[in-house]
Structure formats: structure tokens, C-alpha cells
Design a protein around this motif. Structure first.
Motif, short mmCIF file in Angstrom:
data_model
loop_
_atom_site.label_atom_id
_atom_site.label_comp_id
_atom_site.label_asym_id
_atom_site.label_seq_id
_atom_site.Cartn_x
_atom_site.Cartn_y
_atom_site.Cartn_z
N UNK A 160 44.26 22.42 -53.50
CA UNK A 160 45.07 22.25 -54.71
C UNK A 160 44.56 21.05 -55.49
N UNK A 161 44.82 21.04 -56.78
CA UNK A 161 44.42 19.90 -57.61
C UNK A 161 45.23 18.66 -57.29
N UNK A 162 46.51 18.87 -56.94
CA UNK A 162 47.35 17.75 -56.53
C UNK A 162 48.43 18.27 -55.59
N UNK A 163 49.05 17.36 -54.88
CA UNK A 163 50.10 17.69 -53.93
C UNK A 163 51.35 16.90 -54.28
N UNK A 164 52.41 17.61 -54.62
CA UNK A 164 53.68 16.98 -54.94
C UNK A 164 54.58 16.99 -53.73
N UNK A 165 55.30 15.90 -53.53
CA UNK A 165 56.31 15.82 -52.48
C UNK A 165 57.65 15.97 -53.18
N UNK A 166 58.41 16.98 -52.77
CA UNK A 166 59.71 17.25 -53.35
C UNK A 166 60.80 16.90 -52.35
N UNK A 167 61.95 16.51 -52.88
CA UNK A 167 63.14 16.29 -52.05
C UNK A 167 64.32 16.91 -52.76
N UNK A 168 65.30 17.30 -51.99
CA UNK A 168 66.51 17.85 -52.59
C UNK A 168 67.16 16.79 -53.47
N UNK A 169 67.82 17.20 -54.56
CA UNK A 169 68.38 16.24 -55.52
C UNK A 169 69.29 15.18 -54.89
N UNK A 170 70.02 15.55 -53.84
CA UNK A 170 70.96 14.60 -53.24
C UNK A 170 70.26 13.39 -52.64
N UNK A 171 68.96 13.51 -52.33
CA UNK A 171 68.22 12.41 -51.71
C UNK A 171 66.99 11.99 -52.50
N UNK A 172 66.81 12.53 -53.70
CA UNK A 172 65.58 12.28 -54.45
C UNK A 172 65.40 10.81 -54.81
N UNK A 173 66.44 10.15 -55.27
CA UNK A 173 66.31 8.73 -55.66
C UNK A 173 65.94 7.86 -54.48
N UNK A 174 66.55 8.12 -53.34
CA UNK A 174 66.23 7.34 -52.13
C UNK A 174 64.77 7.58 -51.74
N UNK A 175 64.32 8.84 -51.82
CA UNK A 175 62.93 9.17 -51.50
C UNK A 175 61.95 8.49 -52.44
N UNK A 176 62.26 8.48 -53.73
CA UNK A 176 61.39 7.81 -54.70
C UNK A 176 61.27 6.32 -54.39
N UNK A 177 62.40 5.71 -54.04
CA UNK A 177 62.38 4.27 -53.73
C UNK A 177 61.54 4.00 -52.48
N UNK A 178 61.68 4.83 -51.47
CA UNK A 178 60.89 4.63 -50.24
C UNK A 178 59.40 4.83 -50.51
N UNK A 179 59.04 5.83 -51.32
CA UNK A 179 57.63 6.06 -51.60
C UNK A 179 57.06 5.01 -52.55
N UNK A 180 57.88 4.47 -53.44
CA UNK A 180 57.43 3.36 -54.29
C UNK A 180 57.14 2.14 -53.44
N UNK A 181 57.97 1.92 -52.43
CA UNK A 181 57.74 0.81 -51.50
C UNK A 181 56.43 1.01 -50.74
N UNK A 182 56.17 2.24 -50.30
CA UNK A 182 54.92 2.55 -49.61
C UNK A 182 53.72 2.30 -50.54
N UNK A 183 53.81 2.75 -51.78
CA UNK A 183 52.71 2.56 -52.74
C UNK A 183 52.48 1.08 -53.01
N UNK A 191 63.39 17.94 -56.36
CA UNK A 191 62.85 17.09 -57.43
C UNK A 191 61.62 16.37 -56.93
N UNK A 192 60.61 16.19 -57.78
CA UNK A 192 59.42 15.46 -57.35
C UNK A 192 59.75 13.99 -57.06
N UNK A 193 59.30 13.53 -55.91
CA UNK A 193 59.48 12.12 -55.56
C UNK A 193 58.15 11.41 -55.40
N UNK A 194 57.06 12.17 -55.41
CA UNK A 194 55.72 11.60 -55.32
C UNK A 194 54.68 12.65 -55.63
#
Length: 174
Positions: free
Chosen positions: A144-167, A27-30
């Protein structure tokens, strides 16, 4: 069974990881405009306890970009051929002079002249056989026009939260 078409890496691959080219999963996380931004996001995830082997960077909408570096003509062909031939010839002459220490500078000079001569010949033949179809020098690059960072579904929410914190921290420091 032949091993000619199996992919070998220096790292041990996790069990179940495909060795043939496959579409990415997760799933896309960033999403980022440049590869360096996506790489920075993955570095941030790697600095935490996030399972980094579940992450994939995917270049979306690949584009082949050809940047023109200059004109191509006989003078450029012959000059670059002579220079590369000289370097190879001197290298070969040095190797030969190491194998025969009593020969002096003769192997180096023979290598230099031979390298220039052969490279001039093959460079000129190559350029003449192309019949001047390309009058320029270029470098190709796949972007590429853009670069998506994907994570497996079991960790996608945690990854999104960490990348939101970075942003949030990046926006706060700029």
C-alpha cells in the motif's frame, strides 16, 4: 445448515464483529509510510491501557508489485523440476524404508529416481504448454502507499494523544 462458508478462527471474536469482509470503521489516529511503522504504533498502543480491539490497520491505495527474479528457460525449468523431484523422492523413499526396514537403500533410490523422473516430465509439460508466454520468474506482493491506523470514535482522541507521544519521543531520540 452448511458450515462451508463460515469463517473460523482460533481466537474468540467479540460479539458484533462481522465475519464477512467489510469496510473498516473508525477514525484515523495515525498514518504511516510503511506497515512496520503502523505495526510499531499499534504495539505502542497495546503497551498502554488502550482498548486494542478497537484498532484497525488499513492499507490505503493497494498496489500489486511484481519483482522480476530472473530469466526462465528450459535449463531453469528442468533444473528446478529435478531438484524438487529429488527432494520429494528421497522423502518418499525414506518413509517407505521406515515401513519396510529390511529393504535397505532400494526404496530411497527408487523414490529418488521416480521423483526426478515424474517431476521432470510434469515440469517440461507445464512449461511447453505455456508456449513460452513468460520468459521470466517473478514474485508478486501486495503493498500500500500508506497505512492508516484507525480507532473507534469512542477512543480516537486517546489514541491520537498516545501516538503523538510516540512520534514526539521517536523524533527526540533520532
Amino acid at each position: 445448515m452448511t458450515q462451508a462458508f463460515t469463517q473460523q478462527t482460533t481466537f474468540t471474536e467479540p460479539q458484533g464483529r462481522a465475519q464477512l469482509p467489510t469496510l473498516p470503521s473508525g477514525w484515523p489516529i495515525g498514518s504511516y509510510e510503511s506497515y512496520s511503522e503502523a505495526q510499531r504504533a499499534v504495539d505502542h498502543l497495546a503497551g498502554t491501557d488502550f482498548p486494542i480491539t478497537d484498532v484497525t490497520i488499513v492499507g490505503v491505495e493497494p498496489i500489486l508489485v511484481e519483482r522480476i527474479a530472473g530469466r526462465m528457460g528450459w535449463s531453469k525449468v528442468l533444473t528446478s523440476s529435478a531438484l524438487s523431484g529429488a527432494m520429494f523422492g528421497v522423502f518418499l523413499g525414506l518413509v517407505l524404508s521406515l515401513l519396510n526396514p529390511g529393504a535397505g537403500l532400494v526404496p530411497i533410490l527408487v523414490g529418488l529416481v521416480g521423483g526426478i523422473g515424474f517431476n521432470l516430465l510434469f515440469g517440461a509439460l507445464g512449461y511447453a504448454s505455456s508456449k513460452n508466454k513468460r520468459g521470466f520468474i517473478s514474485q508478486s506482493q501486495l503493498v500500500a502507499r500508506r497505512y492508516d491506523v484507525l480507532a473507534q470514535p469512542r477512543n480516537a482522541e486517546k489514541g491520537r494523544a498516545l501516538l503523538a507521544d510516540l512520534a514526539a519521543r521517536s523524533a527526540f531520540t533520532h
